[in-house]
Scaffold this active site. Structure first.
Site, mmCIF file in Angstrom:
data_model
loop_
_atom_site.group_PDB
_atom_site.id
_atom_site.type_symbol
_atom_site.label_atom_id
_atom_site.label_comp_id
_atom_site.label_asym_id
_atom_site.label_seq_id
_atom_site.Cartn_x
_atom_site.Cartn_y
_atom_site.Cartn_z
ATOM 1 N N HIS A 1 3.052 6.614 -2.674
ATOM 2 C CA HIS A 1 4.319 7.224 -2.258
ATOM 3 C C HIS A 1 4.520 7.099 -0.747
ATOM 4 O O HIS A 1 4.580 8.092 -0.015
ATOM 5 C CB HIS A 1 4.372 8.696 -2.690
ATOM 6 C CG HIS A 1 4.526 8.871 -4.162
ATOM 7 N ND1 HIS A 1 3.475 9.202 -4.998
ATOM 8 C CD2 HIS A 1 5.618 8.750 -4.968
ATOM 9 C CE1 HIS A 1 3.922 9.283 -6.248
ATOM 10 N NE2 HIS A 1 5.221 9.009 -6.260
ATOM 11 N N ASN A 2 4.636 5.861 -0.306
ATOM 12 C CA ASN A 2 4.827 5.567 1.113
ATOM 13 C C ASN A 2 6.153 4.818 1.296
ATOM 14 O O ASN A 2 6.951 4.711 0.364
ATOM 15 C CB ASN A 2 3.638 4.759 1.645
ATOM 16 C CG ASN A 2 3.352 3.548 0.761
ATOM 17 O OD1 ASN A 2 4.270 2.846 0.337
ATOM 18 N ND2 ASN A 2 2.079 3.303 0.475
ATOM 19 N N SER A 3 6.389 4.295 2.482
ATOM 20 C CA SER A 3 7.709 3.698 2.745
ATOM 21 C C SER A 3 7.923 2.377 1.996
ATOM 22 O O SER A 3 9.070 1.965 1.807
ATOM 23 C CB SER A 3 7.912 3.494 4.252
ATOM 24 O OG SER A 3 7.137 2.428 4.740
ATOM 25 N N HIS B 1 7.148 1.969 -1.204
ATOM 26 C CA HIS B 1 7.740 2.446 -2.468
ATOM 27 C C HIS B 1 9.204 2.826 -2.253
ATOM 28 O O HIS B 1 10.068 2.472 -3.062
ATOM 29 C CB HIS B 1 6.952 3.655 -2.990
ATOM 30 C CG HIS B 1 7.651 4.424 -4.067
ATOM 31 N ND1 HIS B 1 7.897 3.902 -5.319
ATOM 32 C CD2 HIS B 1 8.190 5.676 -4.070
ATOM 33 C CE1 HIS B 1 8.543 4.803 -6.061
ATOM 34 N NE2 HIS B 1 8.741 5.886 -5.317
ATOM 35 N N HIS C 1 14.103 9.571 -0.942
ATOM 36 C CA HIS C 1 13.733 10.370 -2.118
ATOM 37 C C HIS C 1 12.287 10.839 -2.148
ATOM 38 O O HIS C 1 11.961 11.791 -2.862
ATOM 39 C CB HIS C 1 14.079 9.604 -3.411
ATOM 40 C CG HIS C 1 13.009 8.650 -3.851
ATOM 41 N ND1 HIS C 1 12.827 7.409 -3.280
ATOM 42 C CD2 HIS C 1 12.038 8.766 -4.797
ATOM 43 C CE1 HIS C 1 11.806 6.799 -3.867
ATOM 44 N NE2 HIS C 1 11.319 7.592 -4.777
ATOM 45 N N ASP C 2 11.387 10.217 -1.392
ATOM 46 C CA ASP C 2 9.980 10.650 -1.372
ATOM 47 C C ASP C 2 9.469 10.901 0.045
ATOM 48 O O ASP C 2 8.251 10.883 0.268
ATOM 49 C CB ASP C 2 9.084 9.599 -2.056
ATOM 50 C CG ASP C 2 8.949 9.817 -3.556
ATOM 51 O OD1 ASP C 2 9.038 10.987 -4.001
ATOM 52 O OD2 ASP C 2 8.760 8.827 -4.295
ATOM 53 N N ASP D 1 13.215 4.509 -9.768
ATOM 54 C CA ASP D 1 11.920 5.133 -9.474
ATOM 55 C C ASP D 1 10.869 4.740 -10.506
ATOM 56 O O ASP D 1 9.673 4.748 -10.215
ATOM 57 C CB ASP D 1 12.109 6.655 -9.446
ATOM 58 C CG ASP D 1 11.071 7.373 -8.600
ATOM 59 O OD1 ASP D 1 10.410 6.719 -7.764
ATOM 60 O OD2 ASP D 1 10.935 8.607 -8.763
ATOM 61 N N GLN E 1 -1.097 2.425 -19.187
ATOM 62 C CA GLN E 1 0.151 1.719 -18.878
ATOM 63 C C GLN E 1 0.936 1.400 -20.149
ATOM 64 O O GLN E 1 2.167 1.504 -20.170
ATOM 65 C CB GLN E 1 -0.132 0.438 -18.084
ATOM 66 C CG GLN E 1 -0.538 0.683 -16.641
ATOM 67 C CD GLN E 1 0.474 1.516 -15.876
ATOM 68 O OE1 GLN E 1 1.652 1.194 -15.831
ATOM 69 N NE2 GLN E 1 0.011 2.608 -15.279
#
Length: 438
Positions: free
Chosen positions: A163-165, A167, A203-204, A321, A372
Site C-alpha cells: 500500500h504505497n504510492s 499501488h 485512496h490509500d 483497487d 489467489q
C-alpha cells in the site's frame, strides 16, 4: 455458504476465514479481553505518555508516526520549467512510451516508478490531469497540482510493501482506463471525472501496512479516532483533505462553493467504498443496476440521479483497487509478492505481541497459490464479471486476462505433499468444478 468446501481442509479454512473476515461487513465480536495494545497500555490517547497530552488527537490529524502533514516540497526549481510528466528525471525518454499511452489497460507501473525517479503517483496523476485538460477546465494552477502530488506521494509510506504510492499510481491508471469505457462516453461530467481520478490518487495515503481489524484489535489511536468504522479509509480522507488546506497545495482553489461541496461528498463516498468489508453490498448494488440497466439511444448508460452515478463510480474505484489479477501475469505476480509480504509483516507483529495471527498473515503457513484462486473465484471474478455486464462488451479482454491468470495460479498449486511448510497439498480436486458454478 459457497466457501464451505474450502473449510474441509486446514489451508482452505484459512482462505475461507480470510475472505469472510475481509470482504463481509459484520458486527465486531464484543470480546474486550482480547483488545490489548501491545507495549502501550500506559499511554495517553495520542500515543504519548498519559497525562496532559491525552485527548489532543481528537482535534489533530496526524500522519502515521506523527509525520507532519505540512507541505514538503520546494517548487522553485519546478516553477521555472514544469517537466513534461510533472517529475524531474533523467529518464524522461524512457518514461514516454508508458505515459504517452496512458489510456491502455495494464501499463507497467513498476517501469513508470523506475523511470520517474520513484515518483509514479505524481507522474501518472499529473499526466492524466493534463491529458483530460482538467487544469484548463478548472483553472488549476500547475504549481499547486505539482505541490499537492509531490506532497501526497511523500505521505504514502515507501517502506510499506504493497500500500504505497506505486499501488496508488496503478489504481489511478486503472481508474483512468475504466472512465474511457465506450459505454460510459459522455456519461460523467468533468467534475465527476476529476473527482474519480483524485479519489484514486488519495485512496490509500498514509497507509501503515496493517489491516483495519489489526488496528481495532490493538486499540490503536486510529481505531479510537474513528470508532472502529472504516478506520483506514476515514484516515486516508482526513489526511488528503488536510493536505489540501495548505494554500500551495489547493488544486480546487478556483472551484465554486457548490463544486467544492459536490466534490468533497463524492470523494468521501468513493474512498469509503474502498473498505473491503463493503464488497458484498457494493456488488449487490451493482448486480441490481445491471438487471435494471437503462441505456440511452446512443447506447451509453443512462445514469440520471446521484445514487446511480455514485454507485457506478464507487464500484469503478473498487474494481480498480481489485484489478491486480486482471493485469499481465508478471505484474500480477509482483503484486502478490508485495501484498503477501505486507500480510506477513503484520503476522510477525501479531506473533511477537502474542495475538492470534490473522488469516493469510502467517509466513510459516502460507498457501499463496490456493489463496489467489479462492480470492479470484469468490471475490474478484464475480465483481469483474458484473462490471463487464454493465459496460458490455468493453471489459471482455480484462475478464479474459483474469480467467487466464486464475488458471495459471490453479496450475501452480502443489499437488503432492512436500517437506516445505510453504507448500500445500491440494485437498479438493473438485475446486475447479465448483468455481465454474459461480
Amino acid at each position: 455458504k459457497e466457501l464451505s468446501h474450502f473449510s474441509e481442509s486446514k489451508s482452505g479454512n484459512q482462505i475461507s476465514e480470510y475472505i469472510c473476515n475481509t470482504f463481509l461487513d459484520k458486527d465486531q465480536e464484543c470480546d474486550i479481553e482480547t483488545r490489548v495494545r501491545p507495549e502501550q497500555e500506559d499511554e495517553g490517547v495520542d500515543g504519548g505518555p498519559g497525562g496532559d497530552e491525552g485527548g489532543r488527537v481528537m482535534c489533530t490529524i496526524k500522519g502515521v508516526g506523527n509525520k507532519s502533514l505540512a507541505h514538503t516540497n520546494s517548487l522553485s526549481t519546478i516553477l521555472t520549467k514544469v517537466p513534461k510528466y510533472g517529475v524531474h528525471t533523467e529518464q524522461e525518454e524512457e518514461l514516454s512510451p508508458y505515459l504517452d499511452n496512458i489510456d491502455v489497460w495494464g501499463i507497467d507501473v513498476f517501469k513508470i516508478s523506475e523511470f520517474s525517479n520513484l515518483r509514479p503517483l505524481t507522474a501518472v496523476t499529473y499526466t492524466v490531469f493534463q491529458e483530460r485538460d482538467l487544469l484548463t477546465i478548472f483553472k488549476i494552477p500547475p504549481s499547486n497540482l505539482l505541490a499537492l502530488l509531490l506532497t501526497l506521494e511523500d505521505h504514502y509510506l515507501a517502506e510499506v510493501p504493497y500500500h504505497n504510492s506505486t499501488h496508488a499510481a496503478d489504481v489511478t491508471l486503472s481508474m483512468n482506463a475504466l472512465l474511457n469505457s465506450p459505454a460510459l462516453e459522455s456519461v460523467f461530467t468533468p467534475l465527476e471525472i476529476m473527482t474519480a481520478i483524485f479519489s484514486a490518487a488519495i485512496h490509500d495515503v498514509d497507509h501503515p501496512g496493517l489491516t483495519n481489524q489489526y488496528l481495532i484489535n490493538t486499540s490503536s489511536e486510529l481505531a479510537l479516532m474513528y470508532n472502529d468504522e472504516s478506520v483506514l479509509e476515514n484516515h486516508h480522507l482526513a489526511v488528503a483533505f488536510k493536505l489540501l488546506q495548505n494554500p500551495d497545495c489547493d488544486i480546487f482553489v478556483n472551484l465554486t462553493r457548490k463544486q467544492k461541496q459536490t466534490l468533497r461528498k463524492m470523494v468521501i463516498d468513493m474512498v469509503l467504498a474502498t473498505d473491503m468489508s463493503k464488497h458484498m453490498s457494493l456488488l449487490a448494488d451493482l448486480k441490481t443496476m445491471v438487471e435494471t440497466k437503462k441505456v440511452a439511444g446512443s447506447g451509453v448508460l443512462l445514469l440520471d440521479n446521484y445514487t446511480d452515478r455514485i454507485q457506478v463510480l464507487q464500484n469503478m474505484v473498487h474494481c480498480a483497487d481489485l484489478s491486480n489479477p486482471t493485469k499481465p501475469l508478471e505484474a500480477y505476480k509482483l503484486w502478490v509478492d508485495r501484498i503477501m509480504e505486507e500480510f506477513f509483516q503484520q503476522g510477525d507483529k501479531e506473533r511477537e505481541a502474542g495475538l492470534d495471527i490473522s488469516p493469510m498473515c502467517d509466513r510459516y503457513n502460507a498457501t499463496i497459490e490456493k489463496s489467489q484462486v479462492g480470492f479470484i473465484d469468490y471475490i474478484v471474478h464475480p465483481l469483474w464479471e458484473t462490471w463487464a455486464d454493465l459496460v458490455h462488451p468493453d471489459a471482455q479482454d480484462i475478464l479474459d486476462a483474469l480467467e487466464d491468470n486464475r488458471d495459471w495460479y490453479q496450475s501452480q498449486i502443489p499437488v503432492s505433499p512436500s517437506s516445505s511448510s510453504h507448500e500445500l497439498k491440494e485437498e479438493d480436486e473438485g475446486q475447479s468444478a465448483c468455481a465454474d458454478d459461480q
